[in-house]
Design a protein around this motif. Structure first.
Motif, PDB file in Angstrom:
ATOM      1  N   ALA A  64      31.027  15.811 -12.712  1.00  0.00           N
ATOM      2  CA  ALA A  64      31.019  14.683 -13.643  1.00  0.00           C
ATOM      3  C   ALA A  64      29.745  14.669 -14.482  1.00  0.00           C
ATOM      4  CB  ALA A  64      31.168  13.369 -12.882  1.00  0.00           C
ATOM      5  N   GLU A  65      28.616  14.991 -13.856  1.00  0.00           N
ATOM      6  CA  GLU A  65      27.347  15.005 -14.581  1.00  0.00           C
ATOM      7  C   GLU A  65      27.297  16.154 -15.586  1.00  0.00           C
ATOM      8  OE1 GLU A  65      24.342  13.074 -11.235  1.00  0.00           O
ATOM      9  OE2 GLU A  65      24.924  15.175 -11.091  1.00  0.00           O
ATOM     10  N   ILE A  66      27.832  17.305 -15.192  1.00  0.00           N
ATOM     11  CA  ILE A  66      27.892  18.440 -16.120  1.00  0.00           C
ATOM     12  C   ILE A  66      28.789  18.087 -17.305  1.00  0.00           C
ATOM     13  CG2 ILE A  66      28.667  20.827 -16.405  1.00  0.00           C
ATOM     14  CD1 ILE A  66      27.935  21.283 -13.451  1.00  0.00           C
ATOM     15  N   ALA A  67      29.915  17.457 -17.004  1.00  0.00           N
ATOM     16  CA  ALA A  67      30.847  17.068 -18.063  1.00  0.00           C
ATOM     17  C   ALA A  67      30.182  16.125 -19.062  1.00  0.00           C
ATOM     18  CB  ALA A  67      32.080  16.403 -17.451  1.00  0.00           C
ATOM     19  N   ALA A  78      35.595  17.261 -20.464  1.00  0.00           N
ATOM     20  CA  ALA A  78      36.334  16.569 -19.408  1.00  0.00           C
ATOM     21  C   ALA A  78      35.963  17.184 -18.064  1.00  0.00           C
ATOM     22  CB  ALA A  78      37.831  16.693 -19.645  1.00  0.00           C
ATOM     23  N   SER A  79      35.981  16.370 -17.009  1.00  0.00           N
ATOM     24  CA  SER A  79      35.638  16.886 -15.675  1.00  0.00           C
ATOM     25  C   SER A  79      36.570  18.018 -15.264  1.00  0.00           C
ATOM     26  CB  SER A  79      35.692  15.747 -14.644  1.00  0.00           C
ATOM     27  OG  SER A  79      34.679  14.802 -14.880  1.00  0.00           O
ATOM     28  N   GLY A  80      37.845  17.893 -15.622  1.00  0.00           N
ATOM     29  CA  GLY A  80      38.801  18.949 -15.292  1.00  0.00           C
ATOM     30  C   GLY A  80      38.460  20.264 -15.962  1.00  0.00           C
ATOM     31  N   THR A  81      37.952  20.184 -17.200  1.00  0.00           N
ATOM     32  CA  THR A  81      37.546  21.396 -17.920  1.00  0.00           C
ATOM     33  C   THR A  81      36.358  22.054 -17.233  1.00  0.00           C
ATOM     34  OG1 THR A  81      38.313  20.441 -20.004  1.00  0.00           O
ATOM     35  CG2 THR A  81      36.794  22.309 -20.142  1.00  0.00           C
ATOM     36  N   VAL A  82      35.399  21.232 -16.783  1.00  0.00           N
ATOM     37  CA  VAL A  82      34.238  21.773 -16.068  1.00  0.00           C
ATOM     38  C   VAL A  82      34.694  22.462 -14.787  1.00  0.00           C
ATOM     39  CG1 VAL A  82      32.133  21.169 -14.811  1.00  0.00           C
ATOM     40  CG2 VAL A  82      32.615  20.110 -17.025  1.00  0.00           C
ATOM     41  N   LYS A  83      35.617  21.834 -14.068  1.00  0.00           N
ATOM     42  CA  LYS A  83      36.129  22.424 -12.825  1.00  0.00           C
ATOM     43  C   LYS A  83      36.757  23.786 -13.097  1.00  0.00           C
ATOM     44  CE  LYS A  83      39.130  21.385  -8.886  1.00  0.00           C
ATOM     45  NZ  LYS A  83      40.054  20.381  -8.286  1.00  0.00           N
ATOM     46  N   GLU A  84      37.507  23.894 -14.204  1.00  0.00           N
ATOM     47  CA  GLU A  84      38.134  25.178 -14.560  1.00  0.00           C
ATOM     48  C   GLU A  84      37.075  26.225 -14.897  1.00  0.00           C
ATOM     49  OE1 GLU A  84      40.816  24.386 -17.737  1.00  0.00           O
ATOM     50  OE2 GLU A  84      42.154  23.136 -16.523  1.00  0.00           O
ATOM     51  N   HIS A  85      36.037  25.827 -15.660  1.00  0.00           N
ATOM     52  CA  HIS A  85      34.963  26.760 -15.994  1.00  0.00           C
ATOM     53  C   HIS A  85      34.284  27.284 -14.730  1.00  0.00           C
ATOM     54  CE1 HIS A  85      34.992  26.697 -20.296  1.00  0.00           C
ATOM     55  NE2 HIS A  85      34.719  25.403 -20.401  1.00  0.00           N
ATOM     56  N   ILE A  86      34.036  26.388 -13.764  1.00  0.00           N
ATOM     57  CA  ILE A  86      33.368  26.789 -12.526  1.00  0.00           C
ATOM     58  C   ILE A  86      34.230  27.767 -11.740  1.00  0.00           C
ATOM     59  CG2 ILE A  86      32.555  25.964 -10.273  1.00  0.00           C
ATOM     60  CD1 ILE A  86      31.571  23.451 -11.682  1.00  0.00           C
ATOM     61  N   SER A  87      35.527  27.498 -11.687  1.00  0.00           N
ATOM     62  CA  SER A  87      36.438  28.401 -10.979  1.00  0.00           C
ATOM     63  C   SER A  87      36.409  29.801 -11.594  1.00  0.00           C
ATOM     64  CB  SER A  87      37.863  27.836 -11.024  1.00  0.00           C
ATOM     65  OG  SER A  87      38.771  28.726 -10.402  1.00  0.00           O
TER      66      SER A  87
END
Length: 214
Positions: free
Chosen positions: A166-169, A175-184
């Protein structure tokens, strides 16, 4: 409320940590045991976070870390120890430890660290962070980092500073979901198994230092 298990070979240490961490209304200390009982305790208590001593006489913490991490849906495991040597730190983080904390950590900071670990955020003592930073860029790591896109590098820099999704987003206006995808995706490109290992690699290549600059 995160469920916490404490593993240490000294009964007095287990009792003291249980008392300190039990003062937090939002942390449930579900157990405290020695090394030989650790894997069974994880199976029975299903903790979200495990604080694990490194040096124990019958079975060492790094061996237990590997066994716990090999379980399906393992808890976040942080080493809690008096030993801050580079060798221990590097091995623990590369084996999948979610944090590395020293036993002289202030109670309030230790409670905060458990909360971070429960949220999937890296928790490192200040001395440990300095040790990680000392381990500068290595060719293999630098080559893998170069395969990342500019956006993935931005995400990695902030992840290495201990920020949540959330903080990165919020920082990157994503969006938090986009950050999660980038991390994956970046975990796969870097060939690492979790956020902590990615953070170590970022520190080695100097990305975290770059992110911290004004």
């Amino acid at each position: 409320m995160p469920r916490l298990l404490i593993v240490d070979d000294e009964a007095l240490v287990r009792r003291g940590l249980s008392m300190v961490l039990g003062t937090a209304a939002d942390i449930d200390v579900v157990g405290a045991c020695d090394g030989p009982s650790a894997v069974r305790a994880v199976e029975e208590q299903r903790p979200d976070v495990v604080l694990l001593d490194v040096r124990m006489p019958e079975v060492d913490g790094l061996t237990l870390l590997r066994r716990i991490r090999a379980r399906p849906r393992p808890p976040a495991v942080a080493m809690l120890t008096t030993f801050d040597t580079d060798e221990y730190i590097t091995t623990a983080l590369r084996e999948g430890a979610a944090g590395y904390l020293l036993k002289d950590t202030e109670p309030e900071q230790l409670i905060h660290a458990v909360r971070l670990l429960a949220c999937g955020v890296t928790a490192l003592s200040a001395a440990v962070t300095r040790s990680v930073v000392r381990q500068r860029s290595r060719p293999r790591g630098a080559e893998r980092v170069r395969t990342l896109t500019t956006r993935e590098k931005d995400v990695l820099r902030l992840l290495a500073l201990g920020l949540s999704n959330a903080e990165i987003a919020a920082r990157l206006h994503l969006a938090s979901g986009t950050v999660k995808e980038h991390i994956s995706v970046l975990l796969g490109k870097l060939g690492v198994g979790n956020r902590v290992q990615a953070a170590v690699l970022a520190h080695e290549c100097g990305l975290a230092a770059a992110a911290a600059e004004p």
